[in-house]
Scaffold this motif. Structure first.
Motif, PDB file in Angstrom:
ATOM      1  N   THR A  28       0.932  -1.302  -0.015  1.00 29.37           N
ATOM      2  CA  THR A  28       0.072   0.209  -0.003  1.00 29.37           C
ATOM      3  C   THR A  28       0.757   1.160   0.039  1.00 29.37           C
ATOM      4  O   THR A  28       0.633   2.096  -0.819  1.00 29.37           O
ATOM      5  CB  THR A  28      -0.983   0.182   1.134  1.00 29.37           C
ATOM      6  N   THR A  31       2.520   1.945  -3.433  1.00 21.19           N
ATOM      7  CA  THR A  31       1.899   2.222  -4.704  1.00 21.19           C
ATOM      8  C   THR A  31       0.545   3.154  -4.374  1.00 21.19           C
ATOM      9  O   THR A  31       0.058   3.474  -5.129  1.00 21.19           O
ATOM     10  CB  THR A  31       1.301   0.854  -5.032  1.00 21.19           C
ATOM     11  N   TYR A  32       0.512   3.868  -3.208  1.00 18.15           N
ATOM     12  CA  TYR A  32      -0.295   4.746  -2.927  1.00 18.15           C
ATOM     13  C   TYR A  32      -0.651   6.062  -3.657  1.00 18.15           C
ATOM     14  O   TYR A  32      -1.632   6.419  -3.985  1.00 18.15           O
ATOM     15  CB  TYR A  32      -0.039   5.054  -1.257  1.00 18.15           C
ATOM     16  N   GLU A  35      -2.942   5.089  -6.306  1.00 13.90           N
ATOM     17  CA  GLU A  35      -4.053   5.035  -5.786  1.00 13.90           C
ATOM     18  C   GLU A  35      -4.802   6.238  -5.539  1.00 13.90           C
ATOM     19  O   GLU A  35      -5.914   6.555  -5.941  1.00 13.90           O
ATOM     20  CB  GLU A  35      -3.851   4.168  -4.446  1.00 13.90           C
ATOM     21  N   TYR A  36      -3.926   7.241  -5.020  1.00  9.92           N
ATOM     22  CA  TYR A  36      -4.545   8.695  -4.815  1.00  9.92           C
ATOM     23  C   TYR A  36      -5.096   9.214  -6.133  1.00  9.92           C
ATOM     24  O   TYR A  36      -6.100   9.745  -5.985  1.00  9.92           O
ATOM     25  CB  TYR A  36      -3.414   9.347  -4.267  1.00  9.92           C
ATOM     26  N   LYS A  38      -5.663   7.480  -8.704  1.00  5.76           N
ATOM     27  CA  LYS A  38      -6.810   6.862  -9.306  1.00  5.76           C
ATOM     28  C   LYS A  38      -8.322   7.245  -8.656  1.00  5.76           C
ATOM     29  O   LYS A  38      -9.317   7.434  -9.325  1.00  5.76           O
ATOM     30  CB  LYS A  38      -6.816   5.261  -9.114  1.00  5.76           C
ATOM     31  N   CYS A  67      -3.211   7.108   3.405  1.00  2.00           N
ATOM     32  CA  CYS A  67      -2.284   6.216   3.108  1.00  2.00           C
ATOM     33  C   CYS A  67      -2.178   5.115   4.204  1.00  2.00           C
ATOM     34  O   CYS A  67      -2.341   3.754   4.455  1.00  2.00           O
ATOM     35  CB  CYS A  67      -0.708   6.305   2.876  1.00  2.00           C
ATOM     36  N   GLU A 124     -11.996   1.532   3.972  1.00  2.00           N
ATOM     37  CA  GLU A 124     -12.192   1.949   2.372  1.00  2.00           C
ATOM     38  C   GLU A 124     -12.805   3.354   2.337  1.00  2.00           C
ATOM     39  O   GLU A 124     -12.683   4.296   1.709  1.00  2.00           O
ATOM     40  CB  GLU A 124     -12.901   0.898   1.463  1.00  2.00           C
ATOM     41  N   ASP A 283     -15.406  -0.628  -9.201  1.00  2.00           N
ATOM     42  CA  ASP A 283     -14.555   0.163  -8.099  1.00  2.00           C
ATOM     43  C   ASP A 283     -14.900   1.712  -8.252  1.00  2.00           C
ATOM     44  O   ASP A 283     -15.057   2.590  -7.433  1.00  2.00           O
ATOM     45  CB  ASP A 283     -13.037   0.197  -8.574  1.00  2.00           C
ATOM     46  N   THR A 287     -16.444   3.969  -5.244  1.00  2.00           N
ATOM     47  CA  THR A 287     -15.610   5.071  -4.610  1.00  2.00           C
ATOM     48  C   THR A 287     -16.880   6.246  -4.709  1.00  2.00           C
ATOM     49  O   THR A 287     -16.854   7.143  -3.574  1.00  2.00           O
ATOM     50  CB  THR A 287     -14.720   5.470  -5.672  1.00  2.00           C
TER      51      THR A 287
END
Length: 305
Positions: A28, A31-32, A35-36, A38, A67, A124, A283, A287
């Motif tokens: 995590t 790769t965060y 992710e942020y 995305k 994170c 999440e 996904d 979100t």
């Protein structure tokens, strides 16, 4: 270590759980930023955005907003994922050697995703709200759609014509019917109104504060926002990943005796690509269902812009 250990694997439970937790947290953290980016792209709705958030490319710290929250959730998920999956696989094994057919592997992955979702959902939800709050701090402004004009996104006040109409009808002595209340509209008489006003001016960007914000503005219900869609996504993630990985493994080396580290890396990468390709629409819905004004803007999962 092979992500799907053989049935005779002698790794003890504590080591497996600790390794899964550390792996989930480290993955995590590494790769965060992706992710942020995305999540920000999923939250941004071109039909509603008046001013887009400015992505802080000259700073690193804002890219890691949320994170720690997600890392904690993934650590809990990682420490139990292999334990649950192996238990499910062994339970449904077709013979005494522990061999499992492809459909049973898919089913085991599906059940694993459903179980691990139960403790991933609150993290999440908090992660999505943290990223959304950072976007508001970076200048994002949203204009509500026409059907939600009864509530002002920045002030939280009702429009007055409906209130005036009820007063005039009451003064004439006519019988009025109670109109249904929009679930997204904030009632100024609600004790949470002041909390909503406060956190719109001062959005939370840390784990302790976001817990307090969600509880103050939505109660415990806020931590399970988007639950069904999160469970659906986790089920699909696990089902697609495990079935894809198992297929690649059977293709390369069914006995798993001579698989190299490079082949493991390739199988994991290909399986992850398959997960993203299949579950990305789910996904996106998940979100947006976890955003602050979801009930006002989208009303339900079938509202698209």
């Amino acid at each position: 270590m092979d992500p799907i250990p053989p049935h005779n694997d002698q790794t003890d439970l504590v080591t497996a759980m600790l390794g899964g937790a550390i792996s989930g947290a480290v993955t995590t953290a590494l790769t965060y930023p992706f992710e942020y980016i995305k999540v920000t792209s999923q939250i941004e709705n071109r039909g509603l955005i008046k001013v887009a958030a400015e992505l802080p490319m000259n700073q690193v710290r804002p890219l890691f907003t949320g994170c720690g929250t997600l890392a904690l959730g993934n650590a809990l998920k990682g420490c139990s994922r292999m334990l649950v999956f192996n238990a499910m696989s062994n339970f449904m094994s077709s013979n005494e050697r522990g061999q499992t057919s492809a459909p049973r592997v898919v089913t085991a992955g599906l059940l694993t995703g459903a179980l691990e979702s139960l403790w991933v959902i609150p993290f999440e939800s908090m992660k999505t709200r943290l990223i959304e709050n950072s976007m508001y701090l970076q200048g994002m402004k949203v204009e509500l759609p026409g059907y939600a004009k009864t509530h002002d996104s920045s002030l939280g006040h009702h429009q007055q014509p409906q209130h005036t109409h009820s007063q005039s009808a009451h003064s004439r002595g006519t019988k009025t019917t109670k109109r249904p209340v929009n679930p997204g509209v904030v009632d100024s008489r609600n004790p949470r109104f002041k909390a909503i006003e406060y956190y719109k001016k001062y959005p939370s960007t840390t784990f302790p504060k976001i817990m307090k914000e969600i509880y103050a503005t939505q109660g415990l219900r806020g931590f399970k926002q988007g639950s069904l869609m999160t469970i659906f996504r986790q089920c699909m993630n696990s089902m697609v990943w495990y079935s894809s990985y198992n297929s690649f493994q059977q293709l390369i080396d069914p006995t798993r005796d001579s698989i190299t580290e490079l082949e493991l890396l390739g199988m994991g990468f290909a399986s992850s690509c398959a997960v993203v390709a299949i579950t990305q629409p789910i996904d996106l819905l998940k979100t947006r269902m976890q955003t602050r004004d979801y009930r006002i803007i989208y009303r339900d999962v079938m509202t698209y812009w």
